[in-house]
Structures are given as structure tokens and as C-alpha cells.
Write a protein that holds these residues in place. Structure first.
Motif, PDB file in Angstrom:
ATOM      1  N   LEU A 119     -14.369  -4.809  -3.195  1.00  9.81           N
ATOM      2  CA  LEU A 119     -12.912  -4.845  -3.249  1.00  9.81           C
ATOM      3  C   LEU A 119     -12.398  -3.456  -2.876  1.00  9.81           C
ATOM      4  O   LEU A 119     -12.744  -2.461  -3.517  1.00  9.81           O
ATOM      5  CB  LEU A 119     -12.458  -5.214  -4.667  1.00  9.81           C
ATOM      6  CG  LEU A 119     -10.962  -5.127  -4.960  1.00  9.81           C
ATOM      7  CD1 LEU A 119     -10.165  -6.081  -4.079  1.00  9.81           C
ATOM      8  CD2 LEU A 119     -10.697  -5.425  -6.438  1.00  9.81           C
ATOM      9  N   VAL A 120     -11.607  -3.400  -1.816  1.00  9.48           N
ATOM     10  CA  VAL A 120     -11.096  -2.121  -1.330  1.00  9.48           C
ATOM     11  C   VAL A 120      -9.572  -2.092  -1.485  1.00  9.48           C
ATOM     12  O   VAL A 120      -8.887  -3.001  -1.024  1.00  9.48           O
ATOM     13  CB  VAL A 120     -11.452  -1.903   0.162  1.00  9.48           C
ATOM     14  CG1 VAL A 120     -10.902  -0.560   0.638  1.00  9.48           C
ATOM     15  CG2 VAL A 120     -12.963  -1.961   0.370  1.00  9.48           C
ATOM     16  N   GLY A 121      -9.076  -1.048  -2.110  1.00  6.57           N
ATOM     17  CA  GLY A 121      -7.632  -0.826  -2.149  1.00  6.57           C
ATOM     18  C   GLY A 121      -7.309   0.355  -1.251  1.00  6.57           C
ATOM     19  O   GLY A 121      -7.882   1.432  -1.408  1.00  6.57           O
ATOM     20  N   VAL A 122      -6.422   0.146  -0.298  1.00  2.00           N
ATOM     21  CA  VAL A 122      -6.029   1.240   0.597  1.00  2.00           C
ATOM     22  C   VAL A 122      -4.700   1.793   0.110  1.00  2.00           C
ATOM     23  O   VAL A 122      -3.741   1.032  -0.066  1.00  2.00           O
ATOM     24  CB  VAL A 122      -5.884   0.749   2.062  1.00  2.00           C
ATOM     25  CG1 VAL A 122      -5.536   1.923   2.977  1.00  2.00           C
ATOM     26  CG2 VAL A 122      -7.167   0.070   2.530  1.00  2.00           C
ATOM     27  N   GLY A 123      -4.645   3.089  -0.130  1.00  7.05           N
ATOM     28  CA  GLY A 123      -3.390   3.647  -0.632  1.00  7.05           C
ATOM     29  C   GLY A 123      -3.465   5.141  -0.811  1.00  7.05           C
ATOM     30  O   GLY A 123      -4.293   5.821  -0.227  1.00  7.05           O
ATOM     31  N   ASP A 164       3.273   3.608  -1.430  1.00  6.95           N
ATOM     32  CA  ASP A 164       1.950   3.546  -0.822  1.00  6.95           C
ATOM     33  C   ASP A 164       0.853   3.419  -1.881  1.00  6.95           C
ATOM     34  O   ASP A 164      -0.299   3.147  -1.570  1.00  6.95           O
ATOM     35  CB  ASP A 164       1.733   4.794   0.040  1.00  6.95           C
ATOM     36  CG  ASP A 164       0.529   4.676   0.952  1.00  6.95           C
ATOM     37  OD1 ASP A 164       0.324   3.580   1.514  1.00  6.95           O
ATOM     38  OD2 ASP A 164      -0.215   5.663   1.090  1.00  6.95           O
ATOM     39  N   GLN A 165       1.238   3.612  -3.141  1.00 10.31           N
ATOM     40  CA  GLN A 165       0.261   3.508  -4.226  1.00 10.31           C
ATOM     41  C   GLN A 165      -0.218   2.078  -4.457  1.00 10.31           C
ATOM     42  O   GLN A 165      -1.200   1.877  -5.158  1.00 10.31           O
ATOM     43  CB  GLN A 165       0.886   3.977  -5.548  1.00 10.31           C
ATOM     44  CG  GLN A 165       1.262   5.434  -5.609  1.00 10.31           C
ATOM     45  CD  GLN A 165       2.003   5.749  -6.899  1.00 10.31           C
ATOM     46  OE1 GLN A 165       1.393   6.081  -7.901  1.00 10.31           O
ATOM     47  NE2 GLN A 165       3.320   5.632  -6.866  1.00 10.31           N
ATOM     48  N   SER A 211      -0.702  -1.956   1.226  1.00  7.68           N
ATOM     49  CA  SER A 211       0.732  -2.159   1.387  1.00  7.68           C
ATOM     50  C   SER A 211       0.999  -2.615   2.817  1.00  7.68           C
ATOM     51  O   SER A 211       0.188  -2.364   3.713  1.00  7.68           O
ATOM     52  CB  SER A 211       1.487  -0.867   1.105  1.00  7.68           C
ATOM     53  OG  SER A 211       1.046   0.138   1.979  1.00  7.68           O
ATOM     54  N   CYS A 212       2.089  -3.309   3.017  1.00  7.61           N
ATOM     55  CA  CYS A 212       2.438  -3.686   4.391  1.00  7.61           C
ATOM     56  C   CYS A 212       3.954  -3.667   4.528  1.00  7.61           C
ATOM     57  O   CYS A 212       4.688  -3.518   3.549  1.00  7.61           O
ATOM     58  CB  CYS A 212       1.853  -5.033   4.775  1.00  7.61           C
ATOM     59  SG  CYS A 212       2.475  -6.422   3.842  1.00  7.61           S
ATOM     60  N   LEU A 213       4.393  -3.796   5.750  1.00 11.09           N
ATOM     61  CA  LEU A 213       5.807  -3.581   6.035  1.00 11.09           C
ATOM     62  C   LEU A 213       6.244  -4.503   7.162  1.00 11.09           C
ATOM     63  O   LEU A 213       5.557  -4.620   8.171  1.00 11.09           O
ATOM     64  CB  LEU A 213       5.999  -2.111   6.473  1.00 11.09           C
ATOM     65  CG  LEU A 213       7.400  -1.550   6.510  1.00 11.09           C
ATOM     66  CD1 LEU A 213       8.014  -1.522   5.119  1.00 11.09           C
ATOM     67  CD2 LEU A 213       7.363  -0.133   7.070  1.00 11.09           C
ATOM     68  N   GLY A 214       7.349  -5.186   6.963  1.00 11.42           N
ATOM     69  CA  GLY A 214       7.962  -5.906   8.070  1.00 11.42           C
ATOM     70  C   GLY A 214       7.648  -7.379   8.168  1.00 11.42           C
ATOM     71  O   GLY A 214       8.046  -8.043   9.116  1.00 11.42           O
ATOM     72  N   ALA A 215       6.946  -7.940   7.191  1.00 12.17           N
ATOM     73  CA  ALA A 215       6.620  -9.362   7.270  1.00 12.17           C
ATOM     74  C   ALA A 215       7.219 -10.139   6.104  1.00 12.17           C
ATOM     75  O   ALA A 215       6.829 -11.267   5.831  1.00 12.17           O
ATOM     76  CB  ALA A 215       5.099  -9.547   7.302  1.00 12.17           C
ATOM     77  N   GLY A 216       8.183  -9.542   5.420  1.00 14.41           N
ATOM     78  CA  GLY A 216       8.811 -10.244   4.306  1.00 14.41           C
ATOM     79  C   GLY A 216       9.610  -9.298   3.445  1.00 14.41           C
ATOM     80  O   GLY A 216       9.681  -8.098   3.717  1.00 14.41           O
ATOM     81  N   ALA A 217      10.202  -9.856   2.375  1.00 13.31           N
ATOM     82  CA  ALA A 217      11.009  -9.035   1.469  1.00 13.31           C
ATOM     83  C   ALA A 217      10.108  -8.168   0.602  1.00 13.31           C
ATOM     84  O   ALA A 217       8.927  -8.487   0.402  1.00 13.31           O
ATOM     85  CB  ALA A 217      11.870  -9.936   0.593  1.00 13.31           C
ATOM     86  N   GLU A 218      10.694  -7.090   0.084  1.00 12.68           N
ATOM     87  CA  GLU A 218       9.932  -6.190  -0.778  1.00 12.68           C
ATOM     88  C   GLU A 218       9.309  -6.976  -1.931  1.00 12.68           C
ATOM     89  O   GLU A 218       9.972  -7.787  -2.580  1.00 12.68           O
ATOM     90  CB  GLU A 218      10.880  -5.111  -1.334  1.00 12.68           C
ATOM     91  CG  GLU A 218      10.194  -4.069  -2.175  1.00 12.68           C
ATOM     92  CD  GLU A 218      11.182  -3.057  -2.727  1.00 12.68           C
ATOM     93  OE1 GLU A 218      12.408  -3.291  -2.596  1.00 12.68           O
ATOM     94  OE2 GLU A 218      10.734  -2.048  -3.286  1.00 12.68           O
ATOM     95  N   GLY A 219       8.047  -6.735  -2.163  1.00 14.47           N
ATOM     96  CA  GLY A 219       7.351  -7.423  -3.250  1.00 14.47           C
ATOM     97  C   GLY A 219       6.658  -8.706  -2.820  1.00 14.47           C
ATOM     98  O   GLY A 219       5.897  -9.300  -3.586  1.00 14.47           O
ATOM     99  N   THR A 220       6.899  -9.155  -1.594  1.00 13.00           N
ATOM    100  CA  THR A 220       6.230 -10.361  -1.106  1.00 13.00           C
ATOM    101  C   THR A 220       4.720 -10.112  -1.010  1.00 13.00           C
ATOM    102  O   THR A 220       4.291  -9.055  -0.546  1.00 13.00           O
ATOM    103  CB  THR A 220       6.756 -10.743   0.306  1.00 13.00           C
ATOM    104  OG1 THR A 220       8.164 -10.908   0.233  1.00 13.00           O
ATOM    105  CG2 THR A 220       6.088 -12.020   0.819  1.00 13.00           C
ATOM    106  N   ILE A 221       3.975 -11.097  -1.479  1.00  8.98           N
ATOM    107  CA  ILE A 221       2.510 -10.961  -1.426  1.00  8.98           C
ATOM    108  C   ILE A 221       1.977 -11.854  -0.313  1.00  8.98           C
ATOM    109  O   ILE A 221       2.290 -13.043  -0.242  1.00  8.98           O
ATOM    110  CB  ILE A 221       1.882 -11.374  -2.773  1.00  8.98           C
ATOM    111  CG1 ILE A 221       2.405 -10.462  -3.888  1.00  8.98           C
ATOM    112  CG2 ILE A 221       0.354 -11.317  -2.692  1.00  8.98           C
ATOM    113  CD1 ILE A 221       2.063 -10.942  -5.283  1.00  8.98           C
ATOM    114  N   HIS A 222       1.211 -11.255   0.566  1.00 15.61           N
ATOM    115  CA  HIS A 222       0.577 -12.014   1.656  1.00 15.61           C
ATOM    116  C   HIS A 222      -0.913 -12.111   1.401  1.00 15.61           C
ATOM    117  O   HIS A 222      -1.519 -11.204   0.836  1.00 15.61           O
ATOM    118  CB  HIS A 222       0.776 -11.304   3.001  1.00 15.61           C
ATOM    119  CG  HIS A 222       2.198 -11.007   3.342  1.00 15.61           C
ATOM    120  ND1 HIS A 222       3.081 -11.963   3.781  1.00 15.61           N
ATOM    121  CD2 HIS A 222       2.905  -9.841   3.307  1.00 15.61           C
ATOM    122  CE1 HIS A 222       4.267 -11.393   4.010  1.00 15.61           C
ATOM    123  NE2 HIS A 222       4.180 -10.113   3.725  1.00 15.61           N
TER     124      HIS A 222
END
Lengths: 164, 438
Positions: free
Chosen positions: A12-16, A22-23, A65-76
């Protein structure tokens, strides 16, 4: 959170990082870590390219973390390589983004268990953040809107780790 | 009948810059070559005005994600020159170690994922990785070991935060650095393999006459100090940089182009220039490796840049090991200084070549003026000259091939705009025009 399923050879890798929204990749790992199956390897990564240096594993779960594919807090949640093209659009040219890294990893080291669990070999979780725009201060604190998402993502990922 | 060929390489937006290329050929003669670079780092000079000098190393580090240390090093040395601060030998050595880490990670990335695919006929590092997994993995391992130096000494691998005016914010413990030694030893062995590998690539025969420019230091391979030296035999103190070299505006680019003052001629900075002018200061392990590679140094072939980088990586690993073996933490980590109205400049050797900074500061401790001349803008005019000669040898080929070869040539310089493997998207405009005889 409880777990009892044996999930050997899972990483399990967390990138941040330790800054602002970004945390989230690391914070999700911190939620999971006390409850994770003991034989899961947990890696706190600073950049996507760190994923390339993860020792051979039969199952790789990455959260970033990601950006631009949904509202803040959306989990993909995507199962590599079935990731929408929109999400795979490169956003920097200084280093490799996560999906370029996963493509490179496929070339360099096909997942050992690909024959037995091809669809679940690489799983990617993304949490939409907001405070990553130019001219926004990188705050030492996390956006409040993300706290529930981190908890929810941690539970969902733990579910994947324990039941896949 | 006059035949005109116009090869356009369209601009692509990138985080750190944009590149575009236009080549106009008429009657088998290259009439015009324009390499356009739009450099966001230029804006940093304005950002810096009014900022406290303590903030400057962390701001300039943001100019580049691959070579932040170079910007930090030129910054702190220029500010220390203004403040009349001399750092002790131990700090100086640690700064060389930090620079070694950057050279390793930057060169490794460029050699394996940006430049090698050109030589081996692949359109990207990704496609090359499929057929050369061992080489790409080796390159990524080397890059990782460079990043580890940055993490320990700089606080993090990208945009390090530990560099301070007068020294460092925190000195690493000896055991933190010695823990790196096994990887650095392995990296040294791997980099010797890399030098052997890249020296066997097929190098195009192309040897223009260059004016190489690099720092030269009497005792060491240049990083943070030295005299600016040219192949012509001329030399300048860093304080005289702006009399020897000038920046000019050209209508086709928002970037400034550097040229030799008075002559208007281009010059060449980067690993080849460094190596050619500092061969006897290269680490003995690197020189010994080079002796068996079959390439004569100094070289005027820009395609040998990949070998020069490999040799510098060997040097950087070898020197890193020695620096760590002799490291003893010093107190204080940072020299004190008194604020004053002053001006100072510095030039250091970024992975891509000479990087010049000049600052004017005031007694309140803020910046009044900043000037930054990155290596890519210094090489820009030389790249255009190269393209002019190079395209002339390619005119019998189709436009696609010419555009590919132009990218190949440009990437020898490792410009920031090529951080992404495929920074040039090509469109071809062919035009034929009938002319009445005079």
C-alpha cells in the motif's frame, strides 16, 4: 477497523507530503496503518516515481491526491490500466506522474501475480483536493472538507485490502 | 522555380517553459532557424524584489524541479558575496555533496529517459523501457541514489529546504550521511556500467567549432566556485560576467538570448564544456573509465553530451563517497551576517551549465534587484547555430525526419523545455513557388 484476512505480498503506497491538502495520501495511510493486516507493506512516498522502487509485489494499492475530476473530497477508485484518459493527462514535465510511472512499471516489471489476479494487480485511489492551485498558499493544515473523505477512503481501502 | 520548405515545430505549454522551432529552407539553403523559448523562470526576478534574503534560496529553488540545488547554490553564494560572508570548509564541502546529488539525479534522468531513446530509435523513454528494462531500471536506481543525497542533506528530494544564506539550517548527523554509502558505492559501479553503455551508442558525425565556457577551479572539478573560462583562453572573474556576456531581446522569443559581448557570438555551456575545460580535475575513477571508452577529449561533438554526463555522474558518486567519509559536523551550521546595502553575484555549474545570479540587497534585509541567467538561455543561440548547420546536412530527407533530428540535436543540451520526453509536436508546411526569370 478490524482485519483478519491474509493478504500476503500486498503493498500500500500513499503519495503525498507534509503540506496542505497534498497530505491526503499519507493521512489515509495513517488511518489504515493501525488496522491493516500485518503482512501488508506500507510505503509513504513523496513522489509518484517512488512507486517504481517498491519491492516486487503481487498487489499494489496506491492512494494519492488528485485534481480536476470531481468536487473536493470526491473519492475515485480505478483498477489499472482502466483509468479515464482525462485523469491520465500529464500535469507536470519535471518528473513522471503516477500514471506514467505505472505504465513504466508495467514495462519494467510486470506484476508477478498478473496471471492470477490481473484486474486487481494495481489499484489506484484518488481523493480530489482543492488547495493545489497556483497562487494559493500551501497551508500547513488540511482543508476541513477533506477530513471525512480521508476517513471514508481509508475504510474503503481497508475493505479492499482485507477482502480482495 | 524556387522551393521553400518551412518546418514548424509548434509550441507546447509546459509547467516550466515552452519551446517552438521554425526552420525555413529555400533552394536547399537554410535561411532561418528560430528556437523560441518562453521561460517562466524570468518572472522570478520580479517575485524576488522586496522579499527577505532568507526566503530567496527557497524561492529560487522553485524555478526548476530537476535542478533546484543549482538555483539555491547560485543564490546563497551571490548573497554571501554581497554580505561578505565566507563559509567554512565543512559547509563548502556539504554544498558540493548536495550538488553531487543533483548532478546524479538530473543527469540520470536525462541520459536514460530523455536522450537515450533518441539514439536507440524510440519515441519515448516508455517505449524504450520495454526493450531495455535493465538499462532503464539501472538509470532509475542511479537517479534514486542521487535523490537520497538531496533528501538527507536538503530535507527532501525535490525543492530542498535546508539551504540557508551562510550555511545550512541544519547539519546532518554523521551517521545520516554514512548510511548513504552502500547505495553510493553501488551507484558508482552502476554509473561506470552506464558510461560503457552510452559510449557504444551511434554518434552522428557532427563537430562544429564551439566556444566552450565553464567555471574552472584550480583544485577541483567546478561546482560552486571558479573563474569563468573560455576555450579561447580568456577568463573572467564572476564579477565580470556581465561585461563578457550580454543578454539580448529578439523579436521571435520572449526569452533573452546570451551572447559574447561585443562579438555577438554564441557560446556553449554544460557538461561537455565543463569536461573539456576541466579534464585534469575530473575524479581519477571517471578519467580512468573515460580512457577505455574510445572517445577523445576534448570533443566538439555535441552528441557526446550523454557520455560527458555519464562521466560526471561517476565523478559525483566518487566525490560524494569521499566527502561523506571525511565528514564531521561543524557548529554552527550557519554563519552570522550583518545586513547592509550591497550587491553580490555568483556563478555555479548547474547540471545544464553555467548559472549566474546577481542580487542587490538593502540594510533592511530585502532584495531590491535580482538577475538570473540560466544555462538554457545561454545555450539558446548556440542551439540555433547548431540547427542551422545540422539541417543543412539533412535536406535530402523528408520534413518528419528533419524535425526528429532537430529534436535529437536540441536534447543534447538538455534544455529545461525538454523535461518532458516529447516536447516538440511537429507540423509541416510545404510550399512551392514559381518565379519568373529575371
Amino acid at each position: 477497523m478490524q482485519s483478519s484476512v491474509n493478504t500476503s505480498h500486498t503493498t500500500l503506497v500513499g503519495v503525498g507530503s507534509a503540506h496542505g491538502d497534498d497530505q491526503v495520501g499519507w493521512l489515509v495511510l495513517r488511518e489504515i496503518e493501525p488496522h491493516a493486516p500485518s503482512d501488508i507493506r506500507i510505503v509513504y512516498a513523496r513522489t509518484p516515481v517512488d512507486v517504481l522502487h517498491v519491492p516486487a509485489t503481487s498487489r499494489l494499492v496506491v492512494v494519492d491526491s488528485c485534481l480536476g475530476a470531481g468536487a473536493e473530497g470526491t473519492i475515485h477508485h480505478w483498477r489499472w490500466p482502466d483509468v479515464p484518459a482525462l485523469v491520465q493527462r500529464p500535469r507536470n514535465s519535471h518528473d513522471w506522474d503516477l500514471f506514467e510511472v505505472l505504465r513504466l512499471q508495467e514495462m519494467l516489471r510486470p506484476a508477478p501475480a498478473a496471471s492470477s489476479t490481473p484486474a486487481a494487480a494495481v489499484s489506484v485511489w484518488g481523493i480530489e483536493v482543492a488547495l493545489s492551485q497556483p497562487r494559493q498558499t500551501v497551508a500547513p493544515h488540511l482543508s476541513e472538507a477533506l477530513r471525512p473523505a480521508i476517513r471514508t477512503a481509508a475504510l474503503q481501502i481497508l475493505g479492499e485490502l482485507c477482502h480482495a | 522555380m524556387t522551393e521553400e520548405r518551412v518546418i514548424h515545430v509548434e509550441a507546447l505549454a509546459r509547467v516550466e517553459g515552452e519551446g517552438a522551432l521554425t526552420i525555413r529552407v529555400r533552394d536547399k539553403r537554410v535561411e532561418e532557424v528560430q528556437l523560441r523559448i518562453f521561460e517562466p523562470p524570468r518572472l522570478f526576478e520580479a517575485f524576488l524584489r522586496g522579499r527577505r534574503i532568507e526566503e530567496v534560496p527557497d524561492i529560487t529553488a522553485r524555478i526548476c524541479g530537476i535542478c533546484p540545488v543549482a538555483y539555491q547554490m547560485s543564490t546563497v553564494h551571490a548573497l554571501e558575496a554581497a554580505l561578505d560572508v565566507t563559509v567554512p570548509r565543512s559547509i563548502r564541502q556539504l554544498r558540493r555533496l548536495l550538488y553531487c546529488g543533483e548532478w546524479i539525479e538530473s543527469h540520470a534522468l536525462h541520459m536514460h529517459l530523455l536522450q537515450a531513446p533518441d539514439f536507440l530509435g524510440y519515441d519515448s523513454g516508455l517505449s524504450m523501457a520495454q526493450d531495455f528494462p535493465r538499462e532503464v531500471t539501472r538509470g532509475l536506481t542511479i537517479k534514486k541514489y542521487g535523490n537520497e543525497i538531496l533528501e538527507v542533506l536538503g530535507g527532501r528530494a525535490i525543492h530542498p529546504v535546508n539551504v540557508a544564506v551562510g550555511g545550512f539550517h541544519r547539519l546532518p548527523r554523521r551517521e545520516e550521511l554514512t548510511a548513504l554509502l552502500p547505495h553510493l558505492q553501488e551507484g558508482l559501479a552502476l554509473s561506470i556500467e552506464v558510461a560503457s553503455w552510452v559510449s557504444r551508442l551511434n554518434f552522428p558525425a557532427f563537430t562544429p567549432s564551439y566556444e566552450w565556457v565553464a567555471l574552472v577551479h584550480p583544485d577541483e572539478y567546478p561546482m560552486n566556485e571558479g573563474v569563468i573560462t573560455s576555450r579561447t583562453g580568456e577568463a573572467w572573474l564572476v564579477n565580470d560576467y556581465e561585461t563578457a556576456f550580454e543578454e539580448i531581446h529578439l523579436p521571435h522569443t520572449t526569452a533573452l538570448q546570451s551572447r559574447r559581448s561585443g562579438r555577438g557570438t554564441p557560446y556553449f555551456v554544460g557538461p561537455i564544456a565543463r569536461l573539456n575545460l576541466n579534464w585534469d580535475r575530473l575524479h581519477p575513477i571517471a578519467r580512468q573509465t573515460a580512457d577505455g571508452l574510445g572517445i577523445a577529449w576534448p570533443t566538439s561533438n555535441p552528441f557526446h553530451g550523454i557520455v560527458a554526463r555519464a562521466l560526471e555522474v561517476i565523478h559525483a558518486f566518487a566525490e560524494s563517497i569521499e566527502l561523506i567519509q571525511h565528514y564531521q559536523p561543524t557548529i554552527p551550521a550557519r554563519q552570522e551576517y550583518s545586513l547592509r546595502d550591497a550587491e553580490g553575484c555568483a556563478a555555479t555549474e548547474a547540471p545544464r551549465g553555467l548559472l549566474y545570479h546577481r542580487y542587490r540587497i538593502n540594510r533592511e534585509g530585502t532584495v531590491d534587484f535580482a538577475k538570473i541567467v540560466p544555462p538554457t538561455s545561454q545555450n539558446q543561440a548556440q542551439i540555433e547555430e547548431d540547427l542551422r548547420s545540422w539541417v543543412t546536412t539533412l535536406l535530402d530527407h523528408d520534413d518528419r525526419h528533419i524535425a526528429q533530428q532537430c529534436e535529437f540535436l536540441i536534447r543534447n543540451y538538455d534544455p529545461c523545455i525538454s523535461c518532458a520526453t516529447h516536447f516538440l509536436r511537429v507540423t509541416i508546411d510545404r510550399r512551392e513557388e514559381s518565379c519568373s526569370p529575371p
